[in-house]
Design a protein around this motif. Structure first.
Motif, PDB file in Angstrom:
ATOM      1  N   ARG A 168      88.092 120.583 -39.471  1.00 11.56           N
ATOM      2  CA  ARG A 168      89.258 120.002 -40.168  1.00 11.56           C
ATOM      3  C   ARG A 168      89.264 120.485 -41.608  1.00 11.56           C
ATOM      4  N   VAL A 169      90.370 121.078 -42.010  1.00 11.81           N
ATOM      5  CA  VAL A 169      90.539 121.539 -43.385  1.00 11.81           C
ATOM      6  C   VAL A 169      91.581 120.628 -44.031  1.00 11.81           C
ATOM      7  N   GLY A 170      91.092 119.563 -44.679  1.00 11.23           N
ATOM      8  CA  GLY A 170      92.008 118.554 -45.217  1.00 11.23           C
ATOM      9  C   GLY A 170      92.903 118.044 -44.107  1.00 11.23           C
ATOM     10  N   ARG A 171      94.214 118.024 -44.390  1.00 10.62           N
ATOM     11  CA  ARG A 171      95.205 117.751 -43.351  1.00 10.62           C
ATOM     12  C   ARG A 171      96.047 118.997 -43.090  1.00 10.62           C
ATOM     13  N   THR A 172      95.523 120.130 -43.573  1.00 10.93           N
ATOM     14  CA  THR A 172      96.264 121.385 -43.427  1.00 10.93           C
ATOM     15  C   THR A 172      96.048 122.024 -42.064  1.00 10.93           C
ATOM     16  N   ALA A 173      94.800 121.986 -41.597  1.00  7.98           N
ATOM     17  CA  ALA A 173      94.485 122.640 -40.330  1.00  7.98           C
ATOM     18  C   ALA A 173      93.444 121.842 -39.559  1.00  7.98           C
ATOM     19  N   LEU A 174      93.643 121.786 -38.233  1.00 12.36           N
ATOM     20  CA  LEU A 174      92.664 121.182 -37.326  1.00 12.36           C
ATOM     21  C   LEU A 174      92.451 122.169 -36.197  1.00 12.36           C
ATOM     22  N   ILE A 175      91.232 122.683 -36.093  1.00  8.74           N
ATOM     23  CA  ILE A 175      90.925 123.768 -35.163  1.00  8.74           C
ATOM     24  C   ILE A 175      89.719 123.391 -34.325  1.00  8.74           C
ATOM     25  N   TYR A 176      89.730 123.829 -33.054  1.00 11.87           N
ATOM     26  CA  TYR A 176      88.554 123.609 -32.210  1.00 11.87           C
ATOM     27  C   TYR A 176      87.990 124.954 -31.798  1.00 11.87           C
ATOM     28  N   GLN A 177      86.728 124.950 -31.439  1.00 12.81           N
ATOM     29  CA  GLN A 177      86.056 126.135 -30.911  1.00 12.81           C
ATOM     30  C   GLN A 177      85.000 125.689 -29.924  1.00 12.81           C
ATOM     31  N   THR A 178      84.960 126.322 -28.759  1.00 15.36           N
ATOM     32  CA  THR A 178      83.956 125.969 -27.762  1.00 15.36           C
ATOM     33  C   THR A 178      82.569 126.322 -28.280  1.00 15.36           C
ATOM     34  N   ARG A 179      81.555 125.712 -27.661  1.00 13.93           N
ATOM     35  CA  ARG A 179      80.195 125.922 -28.143  1.00 13.93           C
ATOM     36  C   ARG A 179      79.750 127.393 -28.053  1.00 13.93           C
ATOM     37  N   ASP A 180      80.294 128.110 -27.070  1.00 13.26           N
ATOM     38  CA  ASP A 180      79.921 129.530 -26.951  1.00 13.26           C
ATOM     39  C   ASP A 180      80.828 130.429 -27.778  1.00 13.26           C
ATOM     40  N   ALA A 181      81.760 129.783 -28.525  1.00 14.33           N
ATOM     41  CA  ALA A 181      82.681 130.507 -29.417  1.00 14.33           C
ATOM     42  C   ALA A 181      83.605 131.447 -28.660  1.00 14.33           C
ATOM     43  N   SER A 182      83.763 131.201 -27.384  1.00  9.90           N
ATOM     44  CA  SER A 182      84.637 132.078 -26.601  1.00  9.90           C
ATOM     45  C   SER A 182      86.101 131.690 -26.716  1.00  9.90           C
ATOM     46  N   LEU A 183      86.368 130.422 -26.977  1.00 14.30           N
ATOM     47  CA  LEU A 183      87.747 129.948 -27.064  1.00 14.30           C
ATOM     48  C   LEU A 183      87.925 129.132 -28.333  1.00 14.30           C
ATOM     49  N   TRP A 193      95.858 122.782 -33.895  1.00  8.04           N
ATOM     50  CA  TRP A 193      96.922 121.790 -33.713  1.00  8.04           C
ATOM     51  C   TRP A 193      98.158 122.250 -34.478  1.00  8.04           C
ATOM     52  N   ASN A 194      99.272 122.276 -33.738  1.00  7.42           N
ATOM     53  CA  ASN A 194     100.531 122.674 -34.345  1.00  7.42           C
ATOM     54  C   ASN A 194     101.293 121.413 -34.742  1.00  7.42           C
ATOM     55  N   LYS A 195     101.415 121.182 -36.064  1.00  8.84           N
ATOM     56  CA  LYS A 195     102.086 119.971 -36.542  1.00  8.84           C
ATOM     57  C   LYS A 195     103.554 119.937 -36.119  1.00  8.84           C
ATOM     58  N   LYS A 196     104.169 121.109 -36.116  1.00  7.42           N
ATOM     59  CA  LYS A 196     105.602 121.153 -35.823  1.00  7.42           C
ATOM     60  C   LYS A 196     105.891 120.769 -34.386  1.00  7.42           C
ATOM     61  N   SER A 197     105.103 121.325 -33.460  1.00  9.83           N
ATOM     62  CA  SER A 197     105.331 121.027 -32.045  1.00  9.83           C
ATOM     63  C   SER A 197     104.564 119.798 -31.577  1.00  9.83           C
ATOM     64  N   GLY A 198     103.529 119.421 -32.334  1.00 10.69           N
ATOM     65  CA  GLY A 198     102.717 118.281 -31.936  1.00 10.69           C
ATOM     66  C   GLY A 198     101.845 118.582 -30.733  1.00 10.69           C
ATOM     67  N   LYS A 199     101.426 119.848 -30.619  1.00 15.06           N
ATOM     68  CA  LYS A 199     100.628 120.260 -29.477  1.00 15.06           C
ATOM     69  C   LYS A 199      99.493 121.176 -29.928  1.00 15.06           C
ATOM     70  N   TRP A 200      98.497 121.288 -29.043  1.00 13.74           N
ATOM     71  CA  TRP A 200      97.412 122.227 -29.281  1.00 13.74           C
ATOM     72  C   TRP A 200      97.848 123.615 -28.796  1.00 13.74           C
ATOM     73  N   GLU A 201      97.494 124.620 -29.545  1.00 10.37           N
ATOM     74  CA  GLU A 201      97.822 125.993 -29.194  1.00 10.37           C
ATOM     75  C   GLU A 201      96.567 126.847 -29.272  1.00 10.37           C
ATOM     76  N   ALA A 202      96.407 127.720 -28.307  1.00  9.92           N
ATOM     77  CA  ALA A 202      95.252 128.617 -28.291  1.00  9.92           C
ATOM     78  C   ALA A 202      95.376 129.650 -29.403  1.00  9.92           C
ATOM     79  N   LEU A 203      94.259 130.041 -29.942  1.00  7.70           N
ATOM     80  CA  LEU A 203      94.214 131.052 -30.994  1.00  7.70           C
ATOM     81  C   LEU A 203      93.617 132.341 -30.429  1.00  7.70           C
TER      82      LEU A 203
END
Length: 256
Positions: free
Chosen positions: A195-210, A214-224
């Protein structure tokens, strides 16, 4: 010649007798006067002693009088100060009584205010970036339960509500990493959230493969794309204090 000598001797005898008689008469006359003078002197000495005693007594009493005057003056000052303190305490008691009356009024007014603040905080969290959802929901539930408790003073309730607001404010200016579960392609995976403030919320799997954000505009998670893998890993290490702060290139969704 013998007659003259005899006459001279007789005259001397008569003069001596006369002198003796006169001395005796003077002694008889002066003795009472001397005695009286002696008595007068003794009486005068006694009177002087009496006067001296009276003078000493007067001096002692005058000294005691002066001492008492000083003590009285000191007591007057002390009593005056006590009177001021009593007046101040009476005023303070009056102010406290007035404050107690005002507290009752304030308490009746602040309780609805706290209820509105908790409701507003709950709505804010529901519309905010979905980080730490369980922790934040638990904090709000605890605030709601606290409002029904009679063993917690209104001041303590207000403090806790303000503390919850402060925690939410701090989220907006901090970098944080935490672990959790996330659904990816219908499968629950262990991931690290950044979490970077309230600017960005990002996830990463433990193996860093995925990774995804979070897209504030759509209100959904999007793959990077995988091109963000290095930057996300770097951000996670920075948040965990494993790496010095540095510039990050992360995706930020624009809002209208």
């Amino acid at each position: 010649m013998n007659r003259l000598t005899t006459l001279s001797a007789a005259l001397i005898t008569v003069f001596a007798a006369s002198t003796t008689s006169m001395a005796q008469e003077e002694e008889a006359f002066l003795k009472p006067a001397v005695k009286k003078a002696t008595e007068i002197n003794q009486s005068a000495a006694q009177s002087q002693q009496t006067i001296n005693n009276i003078t000493d007594q007067i001096d002692n009493k005058l000294q005691k009088f002066k001492t008492l005057n000083k003590e009285t003056a000191g007591l007057d000052v002390y009593n005056g100060q006590l009177n001021k303190q009593i007046d101040s305490q009476l005023q303070e008691m009056a102010d406290l009584n007035a404050a107690i009356d005002e507290v009752s009024v304030i308490e009746r007014q602040i309780t609805p205010l706290m209820m509105r603040m908790i409701t507003g905080l709950e709505q804010f969290v529901a519309l905010d970036v979905p980080f730490l959802p369980k922790e934040r929901a638990k904090r709000i539930d605890e605030l709601k339960s606290m409002m029904d408790r009679a063993d917690i003073a209104p001041s303590e309730k207000f403090r806790r509500v303000m503390e919850a607001y402060q925690v939410e404010m701090d989220y907006g200016r901090t970098l944080e990493a935490y672990s959790g579960l996330h659904i990816i392609d219908g499968q629950e995976r262990d991931v690290d959230f950044l979490r970077v403030g309230r600017t960005a919320l990002i996830y990463q799997t433990r193996d860093a493969s995925l990774q995804g954000s979070w897209n504030k505009k759509s209100g959904k998670w999007e793959a990077l794309p995988s091109s963000y893998r290095t930057q996300v890993t770097k951000g996670l290490r920075m948040a965990k204090k494993q790496l010095a702060p540095d510039l990050l290139m992360l995706p930020v969704a624009l809002t209208d």
